[in-house]
Design a protein around this motif. Sequence first.
Motif, PDB file in Angstrom:
ATOM      1  N   SER A 202     -31.883  59.589  38.701  1.00 55.20           N
ATOM      2  CA  SER A 202     -32.782  59.744  39.891  1.00 55.20           C
ATOM      3  C   SER A 202     -32.340  60.869  40.735  1.00 55.20           C
ATOM      4  O   SER A 202     -31.275  61.337  40.485  1.00 55.20           O
TER       5      SER A 202
ATOM      6  N   THR B 290     -31.746  57.246  32.222  1.00 56.21           N
ATOM      7  CA  THR B 290     -32.526  57.665  33.388  1.00 56.21           C
ATOM      8  C   THR B 290     -31.843  58.304  34.337  1.00 56.21           C
ATOM      9  O   THR B 290     -30.427  57.693  34.564  1.00 56.21           O
TER      10      THR B 290
ATOM     11  N   SER C 114     -25.310  51.605  31.738  1.00 54.43           N
ATOM     12  CA  SER C 114     -26.643  52.056  30.950  1.00 54.43           C
ATOM     13  C   SER C 114     -26.225  52.539  29.648  1.00 54.43           C
ATOM     14  O   SER C 114     -26.940  52.373  28.685  1.00 54.43           O
TER      15      SER C 114
ATOM     16  N   TYR D 230     -28.222  46.788  36.331  1.00 57.01           N
ATOM     17  CA  TYR D 230     -29.383  46.347  37.388  1.00 57.01           C
ATOM     18  C   TYR D 230     -29.583  44.795  37.299  1.00 57.01           C
ATOM     19  O   TYR D 230     -29.731  44.285  38.278  1.00 57.01           O
TER      20      TYR D 230
ATOM     21  N   ASP E  84     -28.433  56.355  36.693  1.00 53.88           N
ATOM     22  CA  ASP E  84     -28.918  55.049  37.145  1.00 53.88           C
ATOM     23  C   ASP E  84     -27.626  54.130  36.334  1.00 53.88           C
ATOM     24  O   ASP E  84     -27.645  54.043  35.208  1.00 53.88           O
TER      25      ASP E  84
ATOM     26  N   ARG F 123     -34.775  65.479  35.007  1.00 54.17           N
ATOM     27  CA  ARG F 123     -34.680  64.119  34.624  1.00 54.17           C
ATOM     28  C   ARG F 123     -35.305  63.922  33.345  1.00 54.17           C
ATOM     29  O   ARG F 123     -34.968  63.007  32.518  1.00 54.17           O
TER      30      ARG F 123
ATOM     31  N   LYS G  45     -34.533  54.679  43.374  1.00 58.30           N
ATOM     32  CA  LYS G  45     -33.641  54.427  42.188  1.00 58.30           C
ATOM     33  C   LYS G  45     -34.279  52.861  41.616  1.00 58.30           C
ATOM     34  O   LYS G  45     -34.575  51.912  42.521  1.00 58.30           O
ATOM     35  N   PRO G  46     -34.210  52.850  40.373  1.00 60.78           N
ATOM     36  CA  PRO G  46     -33.770  53.685  39.354  1.00 60.78           C
ATOM     37  C   PRO G  46     -34.857  54.524  38.996  1.00 60.78           C
ATOM     38  O   PRO G  46     -36.206  54.094  39.158  1.00 60.78           O
ATOM     39  N   ASN G  47     -34.689  55.309  38.194  1.00 62.29           N
ATOM     40  CA  ASN G  47     -35.569  56.385  37.426  1.00 62.29           C
ATOM     41  C   ASN G  47     -36.867  56.874  38.516  1.00 62.29           C
ATOM     42  O   ASN G  47     -37.895  56.680  38.119  1.00 62.29           O
TER      43      ASN G  47
ATOM     44  N   GLU H 276     -22.857  61.916  38.962  1.00 60.25           N
ATOM     45  CA  GLU H 276     -23.259  62.640  39.949  1.00 60.25           C
ATOM     46  C   GLU H 276     -22.998  64.029  40.351  1.00 60.25           C
ATOM     47  O   GLU H 276     -22.120  64.407  40.111  1.00 60.25           O
TER      48      GLU H 276
ATOM     49  N   ASP I  91     -31.062  57.658  46.387  1.00 57.07           N
ATOM     50  CA  ASP I  91     -30.855  56.471  46.490  1.00 57.07           C
ATOM     51  C   ASP I  91     -32.111  55.386  46.588  1.00 57.07           C
ATOM     52  O   ASP I  91     -32.441  54.420  46.390  1.00 57.07           O
TER      53      ASP I  91
END
Length: 351
Positions: free
Chosen positions: A129, A127, A7, A36, A2, A117, A147-149, A94, A144
Amino acid sequence: MDAFYASVEQHDNPALKGKAIAVGGEHRGVVAAASYEARKFGVRSAMPSKTAKEKCPHLIFVSPRFQRYKEISRKIREIFYEYTDLVEPLSLDEAYLDVTENKKDIESANQIAKEIRQKIFEQTGLTASAGISINKFLAKVASDINKPNGQKTIHPDKVESFLEDLPVEKFYGVGKVTANKMFSLGIYKGKDLKKRSIEDLTRLFGKSGAYYYNVVRGIHHSEVKPHRIQKSVAVERTFFEDLFDDQQVNEKLLSLSEELQNRLQKNNILGRMLTLKIKYKDFSLFTRSITREEYFSSAEQYFTTGKQLWELRPYDKPVRLLGLSLSQLNTEEKKLVSVQLKIPFKEFDDQ
């Protein structure tokens, strides 16, 4: 992951937590990642920093630390390999995992995603996803959604109804331009796309038409490839001050050529096609390539060829970015493990 780069910066510097931050250069660069908090204001990756600042005046820019991101990425991949060797990295943040036959003999793909996770959070403080389904296309789309987490499962029995109700702009592989073209044709959701014949879609979208025809029906045969073949190596620079003359360009091209050679030497990579990329002050883009029968093999060759390509430019406008990339590489394809996806879905809850 995320908002991975952002992050990491917020995790390593608690003073940035909860704030709108962008990883990248503030003056003449582009946004590599946005937190975010920044995304709420419309800040997105690949956006010019100037535009991002206009959208979010209180945006905090943080210089990227790619070695740190690579370090954390390696830790995350080690967690993946605890469950399966069929891991296909797409980038530092990813990857696809085929867990049909996993090392822990866990029957539920959903449970595997939860465990991974949780381990990522425990070991990195970050975190992630996940998307779980019967093929890579559906898993990517699902990743997607929460998201998030969070995570999302598209059960085999729900694939058809899910895709029919999915807005076309959410289909992986449908960009903004294609989505707008689909809107103009009255194609807004998967059910609209599904009404079109393969001949119609091919006429409208070229080779991609067959891809759209298949994926809207849940058909995507691409396997998880644990050894991705590197197709190109590129270096590029966005400059604080625009370049106006040949001497400035030559200096930058020499620096880029040396950097490209250093990267290639480390991995014993050679290539036949050299491409020059120019982005002008007005953001217009120009690329031109030269292909040789023999491999390029030195910084001097990249520099000399880069200058030849520079002479082919269509405009004498101020330059904000230069890049060199090498393709048609000597990397050989390796035999890939092929496993048909038959994932059991015993738990349907999403988090």
